[in-house]
Design a protein around this motif. Structure first.
Motif, PDB file in Angstrom:
ATOM      1  N   UNK A  25       1.488 -11.538   8.152  1.00 20.06           N
ATOM      2  CA  UNK A  25       1.300 -12.332   9.353  1.00 20.06           C
ATOM      3  C   UNK A  25       0.461 -11.582  10.387  1.00 20.06           C
ATOM      4  N   UNK A  26      -0.415 -10.692   9.910  1.00 21.94           N
ATOM      5  CA  UNK A  26      -1.323  -9.889  10.722  1.00 21.94           C
ATOM      6  C   UNK A  26      -0.562  -8.705  11.343  1.00 21.94           C
ATOM      7  N   UNK A  27      -1.164  -8.024  12.289  1.00 23.54           N
ATOM      8  CA  UNK A  27      -0.530  -6.859  12.892  1.00 23.54           C
ATOM      9  C   UNK A  27       0.680  -7.296  13.701  1.00 23.54           C
ATOM     10  N   UNK A  28       1.774  -6.568  13.568  1.00 17.64           N
ATOM     11  CA  UNK A  28       2.976  -6.925  14.300  1.00 17.64           C
ATOM     12  C   UNK A  28       4.111  -5.977  13.970  1.00 17.64           C
ATOM     13  N   UNK A  29       5.241  -6.243  14.567  1.00 18.51           N
ATOM     14  CA  UNK A  29       6.468  -5.505  14.291  1.00 18.51           C
ATOM     15  C   UNK A  29       7.347  -6.448  13.476  1.00 18.51           C
ATOM     16  N   UNK A  30       7.660  -6.042  12.236  1.00 19.50           N
ATOM     17  CA  UNK A  30       8.330  -6.909  11.272  1.00 19.50           C
ATOM     18  C   UNK A  30       9.800  -6.550  11.115  1.00 19.50           C
ATOM     19  N   UNK A  31      10.663  -7.547  11.234  1.00 19.98           N
ATOM     20  CA  UNK A  31      12.110  -7.381  11.075  1.00 19.98           C
ATOM     21  C   UNK A  31      12.636  -8.388  10.055  1.00 19.98           C
ATOM     22  N   UNK A  32      13.915  -8.243   9.751  1.00 19.60           N
ATOM     23  CA  UNK A  32      14.597  -9.161   8.854  1.00 19.60           C
ATOM     24  C   UNK A  32      16.046  -9.335   9.310  1.00 19.60           C
ATOM     25  N   UNK A  33      16.636 -10.460   8.957  1.00 23.74           N
ATOM     26  CA  UNK A  33      18.056 -10.667   9.211  1.00 23.74           C
ATOM     27  C   UNK A  33      18.894 -10.132   8.052  1.00 23.74           C
ATOM     28  N   UNK A  34      18.228  -9.686   6.982  1.00 23.97           N
ATOM     29  CA  UNK A  34      18.890  -9.197   5.782  1.00 23.97           C
ATOM     30  C   UNK A  34      18.976  -7.665   5.824  1.00 23.97           C
ATOM     31  N   UNK A  96       8.330 -13.503   2.915  1.00 26.53           N
ATOM     32  CA  UNK A  96       7.521 -12.287   2.863  1.00 26.53           C
ATOM     33  C   UNK A  96       6.934 -12.138   1.470  1.00 26.53           C
ATOM     34  N   UNK A  97       5.695 -11.703   1.419  1.00 22.41           N
ATOM     35  CA  UNK A  97       5.070 -11.398   0.137  1.00 22.41           C
ATOM     36  C   UNK A  97       5.625 -10.062  -0.317  1.00 22.41           C
ATOM     37  N   UNK A  98       6.520 -10.107  -1.305  1.00 25.44           N
ATOM     38  CA  UNK A  98       7.089  -8.863  -1.810  1.00 25.44           C
ATOM     39  C   UNK A  98       6.167  -8.274  -2.878  1.00 25.44           C
ATOM     40  N   UNK A  99       6.585  -7.168  -3.479  1.00 27.31           N
ATOM     41  CA  UNK A  99       5.734  -6.484  -4.456  1.00 27.31           C
ATOM     42  C   UNK A  99       5.364  -7.381  -5.627  1.00 27.31           C
ATOM     43  N   UNK A 100       6.276  -8.258  -6.046  1.00 28.07           N
ATOM     44  CA  UNK A 100       6.004  -9.125  -7.189  1.00 28.07           C
ATOM     45  C   UNK A 100       4.931 -10.161  -6.861  1.00 28.07           C
ATOM     46  N   UNK A 127      10.767 -14.911  -2.660  1.00 17.29           N
ATOM     47  CA  UNK A 127      10.394 -13.890  -1.683  1.00 17.29           C
ATOM     48  C   UNK A 127      11.493 -13.644  -0.654  1.00 17.29           C
ATOM     49  N   UNK A 128      11.461 -12.462  -0.102  1.00 16.34           N
ATOM     50  CA  UNK A 128      12.387 -12.110   0.967  1.00 16.34           C
ATOM     51  C   UNK A 128      11.875 -12.715   2.275  1.00 16.34           C
ATOM     52  N   UNK A 129      12.628 -12.550   3.351  1.00 18.93           N
ATOM     53  CA  UNK A 129      12.324 -13.229   4.598  1.00 18.93           C
ATOM     54  C   UNK A 129      12.012 -12.224   5.697  1.00 18.93           C
TER      55      UNK A 129
END
Length: 157
Positions: A25-34, A96-100, A127-129
């Motif tokens: 989603x471009x430059x940013x600070x990425x978090x997750x609820x997981x 999220x685009x994970x490794x797979x 994908x994860x979130x």
């Protein structure tokens, strides 16, 4: 809402950093609820890491984009971000685009596979979130509440 950020360091004051590559989603600070997802990120490259915890209080005045699942719009948005096209959203949330899935997205960006082939390849991947913060106003919706040390062991290496 509680969000987590896995890192090799404790991050009391999140920041948006420009890097040598573009993210989903471009430059940013990425978090997750997981929390487990954040733990995996924290020890991805190191034997020891930190899961940083934040209280997140949405601000309705901010510009917000949310993808509920992977769709053509989601893929097009990620492709645009990955090729360096900036957007004007304060916060973006979605799969999220994970490794797979990463290689399939890159193959699509490079024209090596069609959109139809992309969807066939990813249909069994889940994908994860993530939720990403792209402006200072967006970062102001986060309050650091602590961190937890995590270690890589033989079960998650």
């Amino acid at each position: 809402m509680v969000l987590f950020y896995g890192s090799k360091e404790i991050v009391v004051y999140p920041s948006i950093r420009k890097s040598i590559y573009n993210r989903d989603f471009y430059f940013g600070f990425y978090c997750t609820a997981n929390k487990e997802q954040a733990e995996r990120c924290a020890i991805r490259y190191e034997k020891k890491g930190y899961v940083n915890k934040y209280n997140y209080i949405p601000n309705p005045a901010l510009k917000y984009l949310k993808f509920e699942r992977i769709t053509d719009e989601w893929l097009d948005f990620i492709v645009a971000c990955r090729v360096g096209k900036a957007h004007t959203y304060d916060i973006v949330e979605g799969p999220m685009v994970d490794d797979a899935i990463f290689n399939y997205v890159q193959d699509f960006v490079d024209g090596k596979i069609t959109r139809v082939a992309f969807w066939e390849l990813v249909k069994y991947n889940h994908p994860t979130y993530q939720i990403s913060f792209h402006t200072i106003s967006a970062l102001d919706t986060l309050t650091f509440t602590g961190s937890e040390t995590v270690y890589r062991n033989k079960n998650n290496s």
